[in-house]
Design an enzyme around this catalytic site. Structure first.
Site, PDB file in Angstrom:
ATOM      1  N   HIS A 133      45.578  41.145  42.762  1.00  0.00           N
ATOM      2  CA  HIS A 133      46.702  41.349  41.843  1.00  0.00           C
ATOM      3  C   HIS A 133      46.984  40.058  41.075  1.00  0.00           C
ATOM      4  O   HIS A 133      47.055  38.977  41.681  1.00  0.00           O
ATOM      5  CB  HIS A 133      47.974  41.701  42.620  1.00  0.00           C
ATOM      6  CG  HIS A 133      47.939  43.036  43.285  1.00  0.00           C
ATOM      7  ND1 HIS A 133      48.505  44.162  42.731  1.00  0.00           N
ATOM      8  CD2 HIS A 133      47.396  43.439  44.460  1.00  0.00           C
ATOM      9  CE1 HIS A 133      48.337  45.196  43.549  1.00  0.00           C
ATOM     10  NE2 HIS A 133      47.661  44.777  44.607  1.00  0.00           N
ATOM     11  N   HIS A 174      40.590  44.354  45.499  1.00  0.00           N
ATOM     12  CA  HIS A 174      41.141  43.971  44.194  1.00  0.00           C
ATOM     13  C   HIS A 174      42.125  42.829  44.387  1.00  0.00           C
ATOM     14  O   HIS A 174      42.692  42.663  45.466  1.00  0.00           O
ATOM     15  CB  HIS A 174      41.828  45.151  43.506  1.00  0.00           C
ATOM     16  CG  HIS A 174      42.842  45.849  44.357  1.00  0.00           C
ATOM     17  ND1 HIS A 174      42.488  46.772  45.310  1.00  0.00           N
ATOM     18  CD2 HIS A 174      44.182  45.747  44.423  1.00  0.00           C
ATOM     19  CE1 HIS A 174      43.577  47.222  45.919  1.00  0.00           C
ATOM     20  NE2 HIS A 174      44.629  46.599  45.409  1.00  0.00           N
TER      21      HIS A 174
HETATM   22  P1  AMP Z   1      47.249  47.750  46.735  1.00  0.00           P
HETATM   23  O1  AMP Z   1      48.559  48.263  47.265  1.00  0.00           O
HETATM   24  O2  AMP Z   1      47.077  46.278  46.874  1.00  0.00           O
HETATM   25  O3  AMP Z   1      46.066  48.546  47.270  1.00  0.00           O
HETATM   26  O4  AMP Z   1      47.314  47.965  45.170  1.00  0.00           O
HETATM   27  C1  AMP Z   1      46.891  49.097  44.516  1.00  0.00           C
HETATM   28  C2  AMP Z   1      47.411  48.980  43.110  1.00  0.00           C
HETATM   29  O5  AMP Z   1      46.651  49.814  42.280  1.00  0.00           O
HETATM   30  C3  AMP Z   1      48.881  49.415  42.952  1.00  0.00           C
HETATM   31  O6  AMP Z   1      49.608  48.333  42.390  1.00  0.00           O
HETATM   32  C4  AMP Z   1      48.804  50.618  42.014  1.00  0.00           C
HETATM   33  O7  AMP Z   1      49.874  50.644  41.106  1.00  0.00           O
HETATM   34  C5  AMP Z   1      47.484  50.387  41.308  1.00  0.00           C
HETATM   35  N1  AMP Z   1      46.782  51.573  40.853  1.00  0.00           N
HETATM   36  C6  AMP Z   1      46.532  52.713  41.536  1.00  0.00           C
HETATM   37  N2  AMP Z   1      45.777  53.564  40.808  1.00  0.00           N
HETATM   38  C7  AMP Z   1      45.531  52.928  39.625  1.00  0.00           C
HETATM   39  C8  AMP Z   1      44.807  53.260  38.452  1.00  0.00           C
HETATM   40  N3  AMP Z   1      44.179  54.438  38.323  1.00  0.00           N
HETATM   41  N4  AMP Z   1      44.753  52.349  37.443  1.00  0.00           N
HETATM   42  C9  AMP Z   1      45.384  51.162  37.547  1.00  0.00           C
HETATM   43  N5  AMP Z   1      46.078  50.781  38.628  1.00  0.00           N
HETATM   44  C10 AMP Z   1      46.162  51.649  39.651  1.00  0.00           C
END
Ligand code: AMP
Ligand code: ZN
Length: 140
Positions: A102, A100
């Protein structure tokens, strides 16, 4: 789609989400733990754990979409700046193991994202690192 992957389920509409944008390859959703107002995520609909696994065609499309979203979100939210960030593996800060990107709108003085303290570039070390990378690239 990977059965136990939450982002596969969100990207493919099995779990509902606020969707800012959708096409055949991607869904863009709001992050549920936003670091700034409007923090969003670009999710490919196919499962790739990280950048190492990412399909090249999807890789080429994802930054074009990031530009489109950053431009629209900046106008919509009136933010002052923008960060695009992508974490890989635990050591790289990744917590959800479905690729993903950001999209982080930034507002003057929000302190939302900080890089670590700057080190010092040592010429000899840079030369050694440069050679290592070139060696790997040239072996492909
Ligand atoms: P990363 O640390 O780059 O893997 O980012 C994961 C991101 O996903 C974090 O910023 C979380 O807040 C976000 N996240 C986790 N679960 C969900 C969800 N169900 N819906 C939307 N965002 C999420
Ligand atoms: Zn997935």
């Amino acid at each position: 789609m990977k059965e136990d992957c939450i982002f596969c389920k969100i990207a493919n509409g099995i779990i509902p989400s606020y969707t800012l944008y959708e096409d055949d390859d991607f869904r863009v959703i709001f992050d549920l733990g936003p670091v700034s107002k409007g923090h969003a995520l670009i999710l490919p609909k196919e499962h790739y754990a990280n950048i190492y696994e990412l399909d090249e065609e999807i890789a080429s499309k994802v930054f074009v979409l990031a530009k489109k979203m950053a431009t629209a979100m900046t106008e919509a939210f009136g933010c002052d700046g923008f960060n695009i960030l992508q974490n890989n593996n635990e050591a790289g800060g990744q917590t959800v193991f479905h690729f993903h990107m950001h999209l982080v709108p930034r507002y003057e003085g929000d302190g939302a994202i900080k890089f670590g303290k700057a080190g010092e570039a040592v010429e000899e070390k840079l030369k050694e690192l440069e050679e290592k990378v070139k060696e790997v690239l040239n072996s492909k």
